[in-house]
Design an enzyme around this catalytic site. Structure first.
Site, mmCIF file in Angstrom:
data_model
loop_
_atom_site.group_PDB
_atom_site.id
_atom_site.type_symbol
_atom_site.label_atom_id
_atom_site.label_comp_id
_atom_site.label_asym_id
_atom_site.label_seq_id
_atom_site.Cartn_x
_atom_site.Cartn_y
_atom_site.Cartn_z
ATOM 1 N N ASP A 147 77.978 67.253 46.173
ATOM 2 C CA ASP A 147 78.146 66.817 44.789
ATOM 3 C C ASP A 147 78.518 68.015 43.930
ATOM 4 O OD1 ASP A 147 77.587 64.125 45.079
ATOM 5 O OD2 ASP A 147 75.433 64.413 44.919
ATOM 6 N N ASP B 173 71.864 61.813 45.260
ATOM 7 C CA ASP B 173 70.633 61.758 44.473
ATOM 8 C C ASP B 173 70.271 60.365 43.994
ATOM 9 O OD1 ASP B 173 72.628 61.394 42.648
ATOM 10 O OD2 ASP B 173 72.136 63.116 41.390
ATOM 11 N N ASP C 35 73.207 56.125 46.903
ATOM 12 C CA ASP C 35 73.654 57.158 47.841
ATOM 13 C C ASP C 35 72.935 57.046 49.182
ATOM 14 O OD1 ASP C 35 75.445 58.352 46.106
ATOM 15 O OD2 ASP C 35 73.940 59.687 45.246
#
Length: 983
Positions: A329, A675, A679
């Protein structure tokens, strides 16, 4: 409180004496903790010591050895032997087995303790209201009466009674408790059902369940064992023992020696060699290996925890060393996640140019300290006097689920919630309030605690929140319906492309008028947005409002149309300083990094340039894709794109899972970060799922590893540590196998050559105890090789021991065995203290009593030769332990003192060995005798070359010549199996 579900909110709050607006006081917390106890489940009873001890003897080979010792003892009694002679060997065997059992018990106990300490790193947290302030505390510190706020992705930390709904609805996944396939809607109403089951208690949030939609506040009514989940326990890791049949082969080879007169008959000879064979098998098979490997992994993962990488399952450490692609990310992982609004764009006027106007906002932390300047750099004394800035402040305060507060202990401002939302909270404080000229100075007179959210609280009191449309990934926006002075207004915030496309009007900053949004103005706003996101690398949000019909109480997606554009805010989230070097480490380690983000493409490309992800590329074509661009590619081009991809933008959770599957189809070993609740599928699918410490409980439970600091550099450090842990485990296995091969070679070759026993059973067992003990365990403390992140990732299918490495094991093992035999032969043939026999006489020792010799046959019962052999075996294995400081690095690069634990264990082992040589009762027990200085010199001469041989082999390894060997030796049971994370 057992029947909280049947009581009203007021009754439950009254029972605990708690104010829902302030929470419990510190005094109440202490009192309730004494009454109700801690919010932890009782520890599962550990295995009793006596069971652990018995477990060490629950092995076929150990049982056979005990049986052989007992038979030997009874044979001695039958032949009339009494006293020390009959009891000596069986007693020593039992003593060494007891010592082995002690080592096994200590190792297993340490492994359990290390695993228990690792579990402590995984404590859940809760957002709790105490003394009028929200704070994040460990869930174990909750007490009945605490007011807790939960939101999407939160794991419910205790049994709680709902007291306030903060969104349209709250849905909870409680399948872990009830088995229900769908999430369950919760409400505030008390339940009147008699004999209510879990499904009837719709106002209770059960400990361990997960919030999947909405936000709410609840009061804790049950903790620890007094929760619905109080009886659930985790399964424990189990390992299997290793069994092999080495003893049979050695026993068969020695059949010809059974009738040796020195044994006193065929049966006694058979028993004697049977004990040797079984003792060799016990020594050669490291039954304690699973426990020691577990300890090695646990010690390494504790080191990783200190690097902020918390490993949730030990087997995942092995996969870290194989990682070829890290999908990371952007926000918070590659960047600081310390969001702050740095630019604002509003429509100034449609009647005179320029159409748009920009404001610069100072301050880059969560502190509500900073000034607002216009495009010319002039400070705005009263920002709230400008209509667009005023409405931006309103929208930012109301369309917001985060909390900004001052922590007096840390002396800084802290966030609870999303960084983007906290940045908007801080902007509200910087804009200030309208109404009187002294507002800025008046705000500065407040205490830091009051100042943190003073302006935000003002707007929250001015407007009453009626309904919320939560943020969703498909809409990329959220809206809230508010009421003020009998007027309903909907405020919206979200991705600029989503908000601007829904706007039909704009709010003008010069006079506060609302005018139609023309194509030219829309194009100007899009251009400003692209400038913010691209050149300035800002994360952008657009804000809008809409006047709603009087009396409207709910919102639907259709309401999010015909909006009035208020402004565009650009947030600065600078890259972490350490990320650039971490990127370089990945490149040198052969690990590809793919930046995965939901952000705008130009924003993400600019950041990737700053951190070196694009190396020195000027044209990003073929390296940067949006999710939609990638999906539109034909299959062949998509395969090629995956091999070059560096940046993947505008990504939704489903795209993450698709990306993992596509990379795994190309035989990549993928680490994926995440997170959010959505996901979880991607994290489970990845070879290494990495959850953010600030992420949801759902993501953490699906992941193999949790990043406590959300930092990309911690991932790279974890990969390096994972490689080091795997290398240390492999070094331990290498040490054990090469040493054990040496013992087998020694006994087997001596038997084939027809020599006397080089080692008696008790000596074999002693060497086994010495080598399986301290030095083997100390290898787990080896420091990482200096080039651990310069090597390419190993293949996931690669055996623990394969090809060239196994050849090295054989060479070292063979030398250990031949050096041991050489020490034995030296004493008989060359030693000044020995008989100096011809070699031919030595290998025909068994016929000594049947022919004339120049020496007494009793010379073959002398303790010196076996003592020399045993000491050579111990010393050469200590030198071999030093060889295992690194697989390929020379001792000149990684010297012995790099692992003081290993040096200390070698010194201690040698001191104990010297003790049994020179202290009379012990030397008799082990059939050894003190050695002279000349004999010690020969021991060192025979032992030290093992270092030279391994240095030569390491040299060839570093020059890649040895890797051409293609045979393999797999020991799949050496490492713990990868656990099923779904269990």
């Amino acid at each position: 409180m057992e029947n909280a579900y049947a009581k009203s909110v007021a009754e439950v709050l009254g029972a605990f004496g708690v104010d829902p607006a302030k929470g419990l006081t510190d005094a109440q917390v202490v009192e309730h903790a004494k009454i109700y106890g801690r919010n932890v489940l009782p520890q599962e009873e550990s295995t009793p010591l006596w069971k652990l001890i018995l477990k060490q003897f629950d092995d076929l080979l150990v049982k056979i050895l005990i049986a052989a010792a007992v038979i030997s003892f009874f044979l001695a009694l039958v032949n009339g032997e009494t006293g020390l002679t009959a009891f000596l060997e069986p007693s020593v065997i039992f003593m060494i087995l007891a010592a082995n059992a002690t080592v096994g018990v200590i190792t297993e106990t340490n492994a359990e303790k290390a695993l228990e300490e690792l579990r402590a790193y995984q404590a859940d947290v809760a957002t709790v209201l105490r003394n009028g302030c929200f704070s994040i505390i460990p869930a174990s510190e909750l007490v009945p009466g605490d007011i807790v706020e939960v939101g999407v992705g939160c794991k419910v930390p205790a049994d709680m009674r709902m007291i306030e709904m903060l969104s349209n609805q709250l849905r909870v996944d409680q399948a872990i408790l009830t088995g229900e396939s769908c999430s369950v809607a919760k409400d505030l109403e008390s339940t009147l059902a008699t004999n209510a089951v879990y499904q009837d208690k719709t106002n209770i949030l059960f400990s361990g369940t997960v919030v999947v939609a909405g936000r709410a506040r609840a009061v804790v009514v049950g903790v620890g064992s007094n929760t619905a989940m109080g009886s659930i326990r985790d399964a424990m890791l189990r390992t299997e023992d290793v069994i092999a049949g080495i003893c049979v082969l050695v026993w068969v080879v020695n059949i010809g020696h059974f009738q040796d007169p020195s044994h006193g008959g065929f049966l006694r000879g058979a028993i004697h060699y049977f004990k040797i064979a079984v003792a060799l098998a016990v020594a050669a098979i490291p039954e304690g290996l699973p426990a020691v490997v577990t300890t090695c992994l646990a010690l390494g993962t504790k080191r990783m925890a200190r690097l902020n990488a918390i490993v949730r399952s030990l087997p995942s450490v092995e996969a870290l060393g194989c990682t070829t692609v890290i999908c990371s990310d952007k926000t918070g992982t590659l960047t600081t996640n310390m969001m702050s609004v740095s630019k604002i764009c509003v429509v100034q006027s449609v009647h005179r140019g320029p159409i748009t106007n920009e404001y610069i906002v100072s301050g880059t932390t969560f502190a509500p300290e900073g000034l607002i300047f216009d495009a010319a750099g002039v400070q705005l004394e009263f920002p709230a006097q400008f209509p667009c800035l005023l409405h931006i402040a309103m929208c930012s305060a109301l369309c917001n689920d985060s909390i900004l507060q001052y922590n007096p202990d840390k002396r800084n401002y802290e966030k609870i919630g999303e960084s983007t939302e906290v940045a908007l909270r801080v902007l509200v404080e910087k804009v200030g309030l309208p109404g009187f000229d002294s507002m800025p100075s008046a705000l500065n007179m407040l205490s830091k605690h009051e100042r943190a959210s003073y302006c935000n609280r003002y707007w929250e009191h001015q407007f009453k929140k009626i309904s919320v449309l939560e943020f969703s990934r498909d809409r990329k926006m959220m809206s809230i319906l508010c009421s003020r002075k009998q007027q309903e207004i909907m405020f919206s915030k979200g991705a600029p492309e989503s908000i601007i496309s829904r706007c039909t009007h704009i709010l003008c900053n010069d006079d506060g008028s609302s005018v139609p949004l023309t194509a030219d103005i829309r194009n100007e706003l899009v251009a400003r947005f692209q400038s913010f996101a691209g050149k300035d690398t800002l994360r952008c949000l657009a804000l809008a409002l809409k006047r709603m019909p009087m009396g409207q109480q709910t919102l639907c997606h259709e309401d999010e149309a015909n909006l009035t554009f208020i402004g565009l805010v650009g947030m600065l989230d600078p890259p972490r300083e350490e990320v650039r070097n971490a990127m370089l480490s990945c490149m040198s380690a052969g690990i590809r990094v793919i930046v995965v983000t939901g952000d705008n493409k130009s924003t993400a490309e600019s950041l990737c340039q700053q951190i070196g992800a694009f190396k020195h590329l000027d044209d990003f074509t073929g390296y940067s894709y949006t999710a939609s661009e990638f999906e539109e590619l034909p299959p062949m081009q998509r395969t090629l794109a995956l091999q070059r991809m560096v940046l993947f933008t505008r990504v939704e959770p489903s795209h993450k899972k698709m990306l993992v599957e596509a990379l795994q189809n190309q035989r990549e070993v993928v680490a994926m970060t995440g997170d959010g609740v959505n996901d979880a599928p991607a994290l489970k699918k990845a070879d290494i799922g990495i959850a953010m410490g600030s992420g949801t409980a759902v993501a953490k439970s699906a992941a193999d590893m949790v990043l406590a600091d959300d930092n990309f550099a911690s991932i790279v450090a974890a990969v390096a540590e994972g490689r080091a842990i795997y290398n240390n485990t492999k070094q331990f296995i290498r040490y054990m196998i090469s040493s054990n091969i040496g013992e087998v070679v020694c006994i087997f070759v001596a038997a084939v050559l027809g020599m006397p026993d080089t080692l008696v059973p008790v000596q074999l067992l002693w060497v086994n105890l010495v080598t399986d003990g301290l030095p083997a365990t100390a290898i787990g403390f080896n420091k990482p090789d200096t080039n651990v992140m310069m090597a390419k990732p190993r293949k996931a299918s690669e055996a623990v021991v394969s090809g060239w490495l196994f050849f090295r094991y054989l060479v070292i093992g063979a030398y250990v065995g031949f050096a041991t035999i050489a020490g034995f032969i030296w004493w008989f043939v060359y030693s000044d203290n020995g008989p100096k026999l011809p070699y031919n006489e030595l290998v025909n020792f068994d016929s000594c009593s049947t022919r004339q010799t120049a020496y007494p046959c009793s010379i073959f019962d002398d303790r010196h030769p076996s003592t020399v052999s045993m000491t050579v075996l111990v010393v050469v294995e200590m030198f071999n332990a030093l060889n295992n400081l690194s697989e390929n690095q020379s001792l000149l690069v990684i010297p012995p003192w790099s692992n003081l634990w290993l040096v200390g264990s070698i010194v201690l082992t040698m001191l104990v060995h010297i003790l049994i040589l020179y202290v009379e009762p012990l030397s008799a027990l082990f059939s050894v005798t003190p050695l002279s200085w000349a004999e010690w010199t020969v021991v060192l001469y025979l032992s030290f070359p093992v270092i030279i041989i391994d240095e030569v082999l390491k040299f060839f390894s570093r020059n890649s010549r040895g890797r051409r060997f293609n045979f393999r030796f797999g020991r799949p049971d050496m490492l713990p199996k990868r656990e099923n994370r779904d269990q």
